[in-house]
Motif scaffolding. Structure first.
Motif, PDB file in Angstrom:
ATOM      1  N   ARG A   1      -3.846   6.750   4.091  1.00  0.00           N
ATOM      2  CA  ARG A   1      -3.709   5.579   3.224  1.00  0.00           C
ATOM      3  C   ARG A   1      -4.308   5.874   1.867  1.00  0.00           C
ATOM      4  NH1 ARG A   1      -7.037   0.223   4.260  1.00  0.00           N
ATOM      5  NH2 ARG A   1      -8.366   1.185   2.740  1.00  0.00           N
ATOM      6  N   ILE A   2      -3.511   5.709   0.824  1.00  0.00           N
ATOM      7  CA  ILE A   2      -3.986   5.924  -0.537  1.00  0.00           C
ATOM      8  C   ILE A   2      -4.732   4.672  -0.986  1.00  0.00           C
ATOM      9  CG2 ILE A   2      -3.311   6.276  -2.947  1.00  0.00           C
ATOM     10  CD1 ILE A   2      -0.826   7.745  -1.882  1.00  0.00           C
ATOM     11  N   VAL A   3      -5.930   4.867  -1.478  1.00  0.00           N
ATOM     12  CA  VAL A   3      -6.725   3.767  -2.004  1.00  0.00           C
ATOM     13  C   VAL A   3      -6.827   3.960  -3.507  1.00  0.00           C
ATOM     14  CG1 VAL A   3      -8.951   2.606  -1.982  1.00  0.00           C
ATOM     15  CG2 VAL A   3      -8.030   3.549   0.144  1.00  0.00           C
ATOM     16  N   ASN A   4      -6.243   3.030  -4.245  1.00  0.00           N
ATOM     17  CA  ASN A   4      -6.283   3.110  -5.701  1.00  0.00           C
ATOM     18  C   ASN A   4      -7.628   2.599  -6.203  1.00  0.00           C
ATOM     19  OD1 ASN A   4      -3.627   4.079  -6.009  1.00  0.00           O
ATOM     20  ND2 ASN A   4      -2.861   2.022  -5.616  1.00  0.00           N
TER      21      ASN A   4
ATOM     22  N   ARG B   1       5.567  13.087   1.867  1.00  0.00           N
ATOM     23  CA  ARG B   1       6.130  12.128   0.925  1.00  0.00           C
ATOM     24  C   ARG B   1       5.224  10.909   0.896  1.00  0.00           C
ATOM     25  NH1 ARG B   1      11.173   8.985   3.656  1.00  0.00           N
ATOM     26  NH2 ARG B   1      10.066   8.155   5.460  1.00  0.00           N
ATOM     27  N   ILE B   2       5.389  10.093  -0.119  1.00  0.00           N
ATOM     28  CA  ILE B   2       4.651   8.842  -0.215  1.00  0.00           C
ATOM     29  C   ILE B   2       5.600   7.719   0.150  1.00  0.00           C
ATOM     30  CG2 ILE B   2       3.453   7.248  -1.750  1.00  0.00           C
ATOM     31  CD1 ILE B   2       2.461   9.696  -3.303  1.00  0.00           C
ATOM     32  N   VAL B   3       5.160   6.872   1.088  1.00  0.00           N
ATOM     33  CA  VAL B   3       5.944   5.696   1.484  1.00  0.00           C
ATOM     34  C   VAL B   3       5.142   4.440   1.172  1.00  0.00           C
ATOM     35  CG1 VAL B   3       7.216   6.931   3.282  1.00  0.00           C
ATOM     36  CG2 VAL B   3       5.113   5.719   3.884  1.00  0.00           C
ATOM     37  N   GLU B   4       5.847   3.325   1.103  1.00  0.00           N
ATOM     38  CA  GLU B   4       5.227   2.032   0.831  1.00  0.00           C
ATOM     39  C   GLU B   4       5.303   1.159   2.077  1.00  0.00           C
ATOM     40  OE1 GLU B   4       7.497   0.495  -2.419  1.00  0.00           O
ATOM     41  OE2 GLU B   4       6.726   1.980  -3.831  1.00  0.00           O
ATOM     42  N   ALA B   5       4.231   0.425   2.344  1.00  0.00           N
ATOM     43  CA  ALA B   5       4.196  -0.542   3.450  1.00  0.00           C
ATOM     44  C   ALA B   5       3.497  -1.802   2.951  1.00  0.00           C
ATOM     45  CB  ALA B   5       3.448   0.038   4.645  1.00  0.00           C
ATOM     46  N   ASP B   6       3.768  -2.910   3.623  1.00  0.00           N
ATOM     47  CA  ASP B   6       3.099  -4.159   3.242  1.00  0.00           C
ATOM     48  C   ASP B   6       1.596  -4.074   3.466  1.00  0.00           C
ATOM     49  OD1 ASP B   6       5.472  -5.320   2.432  1.00  0.00           O
ATOM     50  OD2 ASP B   6       5.794  -6.365   4.328  1.00  0.00           O
ATOM     51  N   SER B   7       1.192  -3.323   4.515  1.00  0.00           N
ATOM     52  CA  SER B   7      -0.232  -3.171   4.811  1.00  0.00           C
ATOM     53  C   SER B   7      -0.437  -1.925   5.669  1.00  0.00           C
ATOM     54  CB  SER B   7      -0.769  -4.398   5.564  1.00  0.00           C
ATOM     55  OG  SER B   7      -0.213  -4.446   6.869  1.00  0.00           O
ATOM     56  N   TRP B   8      -1.669  -1.453   5.735  1.00  0.00           N
ATOM     57  CA  TRP B   8      -2.002  -0.327   6.606  1.00  0.00           C
ATOM     58  C   TRP B   8      -1.788  -0.722   8.067  1.00  0.00           C
ATOM     59  CZ3 TRP B   8      -2.127   4.607   6.800  1.00  0.00           C
ATOM     60  CH2 TRP B   8      -2.859   5.291   7.751  1.00  0.00           C
ATOM     61  N   ASN B   9      -2.133  -1.955   8.387  1.00  0.00           N
ATOM     62  CA  ASN B   9      -1.940  -2.444   9.742  1.00  0.00           C
ATOM     63  C   ASN B   9      -0.458  -2.393  10.134  1.00  0.00           C
ATOM     64  OD1 ASN B   9      -3.009  -3.710  12.203  1.00  0.00           O
ATOM     65  ND2 ASN B   9      -1.756  -5.448  11.546  1.00  0.00           N
TER      66      ASN B   9
ATOM     67  N   PHE C   1      10.242   2.973   6.118  1.00  0.00           N
ATOM     68  CA  PHE C   1       9.332   2.571   5.052  1.00  0.00           C
ATOM     69  C   PHE C   1       9.878   3.184   3.775  1.00  0.00           C
ATOM     70  CE2 PHE C   1       6.430   2.215   8.689  1.00  0.00           C
ATOM     71  CZ  PHE C   1       5.945   0.934   8.488  1.00  0.00           C
ATOM     72  N   LYS C   2       9.919   2.412   2.719  1.00  0.00           N
ATOM     73  CA  LYS C   2      10.519   2.841   1.462  1.00  0.00           C
ATOM     74  C   LYS C   2       9.768   4.027   0.858  1.00  0.00           C
ATOM     75  CE  LYS C   2      11.623   1.224  -3.150  1.00  0.00           C
ATOM     76  NZ  LYS C   2      11.426   0.175  -4.139  1.00  0.00           N
ATOM     77  N   SER C   3      10.543   5.002   0.374  1.00  0.00           N
ATOM     78  CA  SER C   3      10.000   6.126  -0.368  1.00  0.00           C
ATOM     79  C   SER C   3      10.800   6.256  -1.661  1.00  0.00           C
ATOM     80  CB  SER C   3      10.108   7.427   0.442  1.00  0.00           C
ATOM     81  OG  SER C   3       9.694   8.525  -0.341  1.00  0.00           O
ATOM     82  N   LYS C   4      10.122   6.426  -2.778  1.00  0.00           N
ATOM     83  CA  LYS C   4      10.808   6.517  -4.062  1.00  0.00           C
ATOM     84  C   LYS C   4      11.553   7.843  -4.222  1.00  0.00           C
ATOM     85  CE  LYS C   4       7.449   3.566  -6.336  1.00  0.00           C
ATOM     86  NZ  LYS C   4       6.329   3.511  -7.274  1.00  0.00           N
ATOM     87  N   VAL C   5      11.072   8.883  -3.581  1.00  0.00           N
ATOM     88  CA  VAL C   5      11.626  10.210  -3.821  1.00  0.00           C
ATOM     89  C   VAL C   5      12.454  10.730  -2.647  1.00  0.00           C
ATOM     90  CG1 VAL C   5      11.056  12.591  -4.389  1.00  0.00           C
ATOM     91  CG2 VAL C   5       9.720  10.737  -5.367  1.00  0.00           C
TER      92      VAL C   5
ATOM     93  N   ILE D   1       0.859  -1.186   0.000  1.00  0.00           N
ATOM     94  CA  ILE D   1       0.000   0.000   0.000  1.00  0.00           C
ATOM     95  C   ILE D   1       0.895   1.235   0.000  1.00  0.00           C
ATOM     96  CG2 ILE D   1      -1.894  -1.136   1.210  1.00  0.00           C
ATOM     97  CD1 ILE D   1      -0.799   0.921   3.575  1.00  0.00           C
ATOM     98  N   GLU D   2       0.318   2.360  -0.390  1.00  0.00           N
ATOM     99  CA  GLU D   2       1.029   3.634  -0.346  1.00  0.00           C
ATOM    100  C   GLU D   2       0.365   4.520   0.700  1.00  0.00           C
ATOM    101  OE1 GLU D   2       2.839   4.288  -4.727  1.00  0.00           O
ATOM    102  OE2 GLU D   2       0.703   4.725  -4.507  1.00  0.00           O
ATOM    103  N   VAL D   3       1.199   5.274   1.389  1.00  0.00           N
ATOM    104  CA  VAL D   3       0.740   6.159   2.453  1.00  0.00           C
ATOM    105  C   VAL D   3       1.328   7.546   2.227  1.00  0.00           C
ATOM    106  CG1 VAL D   3       0.758   6.592   4.949  1.00  0.00           C
ATOM    107  CG2 VAL D   3       0.658   4.233   4.097  1.00  0.00           C
ATOM    108  N   ILE D   4       0.479   8.561   2.272  1.00  0.00           N
ATOM    109  CA  ILE D   4       0.978   9.933   2.269  1.00  0.00           C
ATOM    110  C   ILE D   4       1.331  10.267   3.709  1.00  0.00           C
ATOM    111  CG2 ILE D   4       0.500  12.372   1.818  1.00  0.00           C
ATOM    112  CD1 ILE D   4      -1.654  11.404  -0.193  1.00  0.00           C
TER     113      ILE D   4
END
Length: 103
Positions: free
Chosen positions: A98-101, A25-33, A49-53, A4-7
């Protein structure tokens, strides 16, 4: 891998409740939990948590988390950076969404 992506937004607020600085920034996590639990169960070690930028930890080491609130989409808390002797240096206000696509 599904993630998931999180702002993630940090606000530096001064003693007059004025915003001195902010960063998002936007970070990536395995889940919101997983993201929420990292804040809830913070043990003083840096959390990444990984961030691309924007590289860096989501939570630095040697901090204190207070006023944690979260639901299925939002998280907010205060993150206080501490000196080695426990003295407070500064506090950031953390807001996360939490960003919901669309499917």
């Amino acid at each position: 891998m599904i993630y998931i992506e999180v702002i993630e937004t940090n606000l530096i607020i001064d003693e007059n409740n004025m915003i001195r600085d902010h960063q998002s920034r936007i970070v990536e996590a395995d889940s919101w939990n997983e993201y929420c639990e990292a804040h809830k169960n913070y043990d003083g070690k840096a959390v990444f948590f990984k961030s691309k930028v924007m590289k860096g930890n989501s939570i630095q080491s040697n901090c204190k988390i207070s006023n944690l609130k979260y639901d299925e989409m939002h998280l907010s808390c205060n993150i206080t950076k501490l000196k080695d002797n426990g003295e407070e240096i500064f506090t950031d206000k953390r807001l996360a969404y939490r960003i919901v696509n669309p499917t």
